[in-house]
Design an enzyme around this catalytic site. Structure first.
Site, PDB file in Angstrom:
ATOM      1  N   HIS A  80     -20.540  24.844 -19.421  1.00  0.00           N
ATOM      2  CA  HIS A  80     -21.389  25.175 -20.579  1.00  0.00           C
ATOM      3  C   HIS A  80     -22.578  24.196 -20.656  1.00  0.00           C
ATOM      4  O   HIS A  80     -23.729  24.610 -20.760  1.00  0.00           O
ATOM      5  CB  HIS A  80     -20.510  25.103 -21.839  1.00  0.00           C
ATOM      6  CG  HIS A  80     -21.224  25.149 -23.149  1.00  0.00           C
ATOM      7  ND1 HIS A  80     -20.976  26.119 -24.095  1.00  0.00           N
ATOM      8  CD2 HIS A  80     -22.157  24.344 -23.707  1.00  0.00           C
ATOM      9  CE1 HIS A  80     -21.732  25.900 -25.158  1.00  0.00           C
ATOM     10  NE2 HIS A  80     -22.453  24.816 -24.951  1.00  0.00           N
ATOM     11  N   GLU A  81     -22.292  22.893 -20.571  1.00  0.00           N
ATOM     12  CA  GLU A  81     -23.363  21.886 -20.612  1.00  0.00           C
ATOM     13  C   GLU A  81     -24.292  22.009 -19.418  1.00  0.00           C
ATOM     14  O   GLU A  81     -25.502  21.824 -19.531  1.00  0.00           O
ATOM     15  CB  GLU A  81     -22.780  20.463 -20.631  1.00  0.00           C
ATOM     16  CG  GLU A  81     -22.231  19.977 -21.940  1.00  0.00           C
ATOM     17  CD  GLU A  81     -23.053  20.312 -23.158  1.00  0.00           C
ATOM     18  OE1 GLU A  81     -24.279  20.070 -23.154  1.00  0.00           O
ATOM     19  OE2 GLU A  81     -22.479  20.823 -24.124  1.00  0.00           O
ATOM     20  N   HIS A  84     -26.905  24.640 -20.028  1.00  0.00           N
ATOM     21  CA  HIS A  84     -28.023  24.102 -20.824  1.00  0.00           C
ATOM     22  C   HIS A  84     -28.970  23.304 -19.936  1.00  0.00           C
ATOM     23  O   HIS A  84     -30.184  23.473 -19.966  1.00  0.00           O
ATOM     24  CB  HIS A  84     -27.509  23.107 -21.883  1.00  0.00           C
ATOM     25  CG  HIS A  84     -26.836  23.725 -23.062  1.00  0.00           C
ATOM     26  ND1 HIS A  84     -27.421  24.705 -23.832  1.00  0.00           N
ATOM     27  CD2 HIS A  84     -25.641  23.462 -23.637  1.00  0.00           C
ATOM     28  CE1 HIS A  84     -26.584  25.020 -24.819  1.00  0.00           C
ATOM     29  NE2 HIS A  84     -25.501  24.283 -24.720  1.00  0.00           N
ATOM     30  N   ASP A 183     -25.523  24.337 -30.898  1.00  0.00           N
ATOM     31  CA  ASP A 183     -26.392  25.323 -30.249  1.00  0.00           C
ATOM     32  C   ASP A 183     -26.975  26.350 -31.220  1.00  0.00           C
ATOM     33  O   ASP A 183     -28.165  26.645 -31.178  1.00  0.00           O
ATOM     34  CB  ASP A 183     -25.615  26.051 -29.149  1.00  0.00           C
ATOM     35  CG  ASP A 183     -25.192  25.087 -28.055  1.00  0.00           C
ATOM     36  OD1 ASP A 183     -25.846  24.044 -27.912  1.00  0.00           O
ATOM     37  OD2 ASP A 183     -24.207  25.381 -27.358  1.00  0.00           O
TER      38      ASP A 183
HETATM   39 ZN   LIG Z   1     -23.931  23.908 -26.039  1.00  0.00          ZN
END
Ligand SMILES: [Zn+2]
Length: 379
Positions: A80-81, A84, A183
């Site tokens: 997930h990171e 980004h 987020d």
């Molecule tokens: Zn996030």
């Protein structure tokens, strides 16, 4: 971030592990392991697949499974990171590192003012990745059910993938709550920033974020959910910090050091006795002076330097005995005020001499900058 260790690099981005992460894995393993009966029933119901409990319920297996689920969850958080970070990097933002800490991941980026056009896709990339991982786990549950023939092994795999599917969907939903700096809050800020100045958009998003933090805190306290309390704390502090950082950088972005520096310079010589410097501080209300020897800037003396000496020693001391020496941090008049503020914060100093062509032309203090900020905030 302190207390973390670099464990490797992915796509050239350093990945760091915070020490709190090492505490949370056994904790998660224990929580998941001790609730295994409950979650097996839940997953069985949601997926409508009967789960064989032969292996799952054996002595230490629930905790082992708990540890595996916890590690897989944090791997998903890392992906997930990474999503980004990769979007951010594609848009030209430098990524310093990704750190895994107690409640998830933090990507550290080098950016003074966020651009809403970049922030929107960047903020959405993480939750959408979590949703993708959730869907993938969902599919794997049914693949296992269709193709794994051993019922006890299928039971373990269905349980593991089922759990990950639920957790990733939960991550997707939770991260999209408009609780800045999470987020969803960033998406909200980017949306607002298309309609108003960035610092106002940030302030509104951060107020909403702090509202959520208080709500999470109360719910966490009432339900003894320790993790939620920690998350609430980080959201509350993070929202405030980022809001004031953006406000400062936004309002000061076009102001140069030369515009706000004081030019009525008081300098002192290295041989001036300290008690005279103190007298000068009383009469000028300045708490620091550049030290100049034969026209050349050789150091800076501030009240803090004098404070470090004993009162008796002070009597016999001169400026050169306590001043901060070379390399003195200096800036040209063309430097931006945000740069000056960043240097002051990083080096913990209150004033920076302004030098042009080797000549001392002024001094800029933290108080000067804060005064300008206050004036700019009015309009
Ligand atoms: Zn996030």
């Amino acid at each position: 971030m302190d207390g973390s260790l670099e464990i490797g690099r992915v796509f050239g981005i350093p990945v760091r592990l915070h020490f709190t992460f090492l505490l949370v894995i056994p904790l998660f393993a224990w929580i998941i392991g001790s609730q295994i009966g409950l979650t097996v029933d839940l997953i069985e119901g949601i997926f409508d697949i009967p789960i064989d409990r032969t292996i799952i319920t054996q002595q230490y297996i629930p905790y082992l499974l708990g540890a595996l689920v916890a590690l897989s969850l944090f791997f998903c958080v890392f992906v997930h990171e990474l999503a980004h970070s990769l979007i951010a990097r594609a848009k030209g933002i430098k990524i310093n590192s990704i750190t895994l800490i107690i409640f998830g991941g933090v990507a550290s980026m080098e950016e003074t003012l966020p651009d809403p056009k970049v922030e929107l896709p960047m903020a959405l990339a993480g939750p959408l990745t979590s949703l993708g991982l959730g869907i993938l786990s969902f599919i794997l549950v049914y693949v296992v059910d269709a193709f794994v023939t051993s019922a006890p092994i299928a039971g373990v795999l269905v349980y593991g993938f089922g759990y990950l599917a639920l957790l990733n969907v939960l991550l997707f939903g939770f991260n999209l709550l408009p609780a800045f700096p999470m987020d969803g809050g960033r998406v909200l800020r980017a949306w607002l920033a298309k309609r108003m100045p960035l610092h106002q958009a940030t302030r509104i998003a951060s107020d909403i974020g702090r509202g959520f933090a208080i709500l999470f805190g109360i719910v966490g306290l009432l339900s003894f959910n320790f993790l939620l309390i920690i998350i609430a704390f980080f959201i509350y502090v993070g929202a405030g910090q980022e809001s004031s950082m953006v406000t400062t950088n936004f309002l000061l972005q076009d102001v140069s050091v030369g515009e706000i520096m004081s030019t009525d310079l008081r300098v002192v010589e290295p041989t001036m006795p300290l008690h005279e410097v103190i007298r000068l501080m009383y009469s000028t209300k300045h708490l620091g002076f550049p030290v100049v020897d034969r026209g050349e800037l050789i150091g800076i003396i501030a009240l803090a330097d004098i404070h470090r000496t004993g009162e008796i020693d002070r009597e016999a001391m001169q400026v050169r005995d306590v001043m901060s020496r070379q390399p003195v941090t200096t800036l040209p008049p063309t430097a931006s005020v945000t740069e000056a503020l960043k240097m002051m914060t990083m080096q913990n100093i209150g004033r920076i001499p302004v030098v042009e062509d080797g000549q001392l032309v002024g001094i800029v203090t933290r108080t000067d900058i804060l005064t300008v900020l206050e004036l700019k905030e009015m309009n």
